[in-house]
Design an enzyme around this catalytic site. Sequence first.
Site, mmCIF file in Angstrom:
data_model
loop_
_atom_site.group_PDB
_atom_site.id
_atom_site.type_symbol
_atom_site.label_atom_id
_atom_site.label_comp_id
_atom_site.label_asym_id
_atom_site.label_seq_id
_atom_site.Cartn_x
_atom_site.Cartn_y
_atom_site.Cartn_z
ATOM 1 N N GLU A 58 20.195 44.041 13.832
ATOM 2 C CA GLU A 58 19.188 42.977 13.668
ATOM 3 C C GLU A 58 18.743 42.879 12.220
ATOM 4 O OE1 GLU A 58 18.781 40.302 15.659
ATOM 5 O OE2 GLU A 58 18.233 41.709 17.256
ATOM 6 N N LEU A 92 17.020 32.729 22.465
ATOM 7 C CA LEU A 92 18.396 32.791 22.982
ATOM 8 C C LEU A 92 19.307 31.850 22.209
ATOM 9 C CD1 LEU A 92 17.543 32.955 26.801
ATOM 10 C CD2 LEU A 92 18.192 34.841 25.288
ATOM 11 N N SER A 142 19.034 28.558 21.251
ATOM 12 C CA SER A 142 19.320 27.205 21.730
ATOM 13 C C SER A 142 19.758 26.315 20.562
ATOM 14 C CB SER A 142 18.100 26.617 22.440
ATOM 15 O OG SER A 142 16.983 26.662 21.598
ATOM 16 N N ASP A 159 24.364 33.951 14.905
ATOM 17 C CA ASP A 159 24.184 33.167 16.129
ATOM 18 C C ASP A 159 25.354 32.204 16.341
ATOM 19 O OD1 ASP A 159 21.796 34.479 16.055
ATOM 20 O OD2 ASP A 159 20.607 32.724 15.499
HETATM 21 C C1 GLA Z 1 17.631 34.885 13.806
HETATM 22 C C2 GLA Z 1 18.680 34.282 12.875
HETATM 23 C C3 GLA Z 1 19.935 35.173 12.803
HETATM 24 C C4 GLA Z 1 19.544 36.621 12.499
HETATM 25 C C5 GLA Z 1 18.432 37.100 13.431
HETATM 26 C C6 GLA Z 1 17.929 38.487 13.066
HETATM 27 O O1 GLA Z 1 18.094 34.867 15.122
HETATM 28 O O2 GLA Z 1 19.061 33.002 13.341
HETATM 29 O O3 GLA Z 1 20.801 34.675 11.827
HETATM 30 O O4 GLA Z 1 19.179 36.772 11.158
HETATM 31 O O5 GLA Z 1 17.333 36.223 13.418
HETATM 32 O O6 GLA Z 1 18.923 39.443 13.257
#
Ligand code: GLA
Length: 387
Positions: A37, A128, A130, A174
């Site tokens: 993360e 999640l 979206s 993501d």
């Molecule tokens: C959000 C961002 C990702 C990532 C996370 C943390 O979800 O969209 O790119 O940086 O936070 O890990």
Amino acid sequence: MKAREFAERRREFAARFGSGDEPRLYFAPGRVNLIGEHTDYNGGLVLPLAIERGTYVLMRRREAPPTRLYSAVTSLEAEFDPREPGAARRGDWADYAIGVFSILARERGAPPPCEALYFGDLPLEAGLSSSASLEVATAVAASSLGIALSPEEAARVAWRAENEFVGMECGIMDQYAVALGREGHLLLLDCGTLAYRHVPFDLPGASLVVSHTGLRRSLLASEYNLRRRECEQALSLIAGVVGERENLGAVSPEEFEAAKDVLPEVPRMRAEHVVYENARVREACAALAAGDPEELGLLLNRSHASLRDLFQVSCPELDALQEISLRQPGVWGCRMTGAGFGGCVIVLLEEEALAAYLDTVPELYRRATGREPSFLAVSPSAGARPL
Ligand code: GLA
């Protein structure tokens, strides 16, 4: 989603846009991050999974402009000239889709006009992804307009749409997870090189649950961008000791230990999180390969502690839900997942303990925080695709 609902949506499409060729149906899932993360924008490792729920889009070409988009989720419509989508920013859901058209127009020439109906079963603003789901669904659906993208290309177009059009400086985790998910697997992605590998999630008797705090992520954009700056500051100070590094993901724990004394407190804490979180992703892959849910659970717990104490992106609700979850029988581990400041925790637990968990945790959490939680059992699913 059931065949009956698809038929219903096709009728809705015809009612809204008129008769003509049958539109084609595309899907892009949401995602949950198992571990890794705040490492993606540091060129580090992440280990997310695509989930069953996501965004659907019915799309077909139109004779002439404008392009017309409608979201059955938000009941909003957007119209724009596909030759000039960049002029059409609106400040709502449609920006994620228009952003993709805008990047495509720049990179591949204007796509032909089209009409599209979006629907889905992914809760919005729940952590999640979206937004990545909507972007990647749009990029994949562009194949109905003669623009064929590989999953990697779809992920990159979607990421650029979010960064350059929507203006959220997110990392690329993501969009990659959504575009490249595989059933039964996690996606191990090196965000520095974009090399990836699918890692089997093969822990017999183990389940994953995403538990939502009921808290939307209000502080997000400003704190997120601030963390990025703090990481950059840490990197330049560390480079002064160990030599130039591309990003914090390229700094080993040994190098960090050698350099940490030159860092002021805040950048030191941020860098310590990123460097060791990166190492935890490798350890998590080893635990998965060894079929060891206990070890994996410990890694999730350490990740949470680090995000709470060093990276400081947790909040009282996430901490309460994590602690309550960890007290339940059969729970191996739990951590906040996603950007933080609200949203969800991910829980690794025994399949047999799931019913009792879902029975007990809501009331305990309500009593601790006064908020209403929600829960979703997830399993690693396939990425974006035509249906
Ligand atoms: C959000 C961002 C990702 C990532 C996370 C943390 O979800 O969209 O790119 O940086 O936070 O890990």
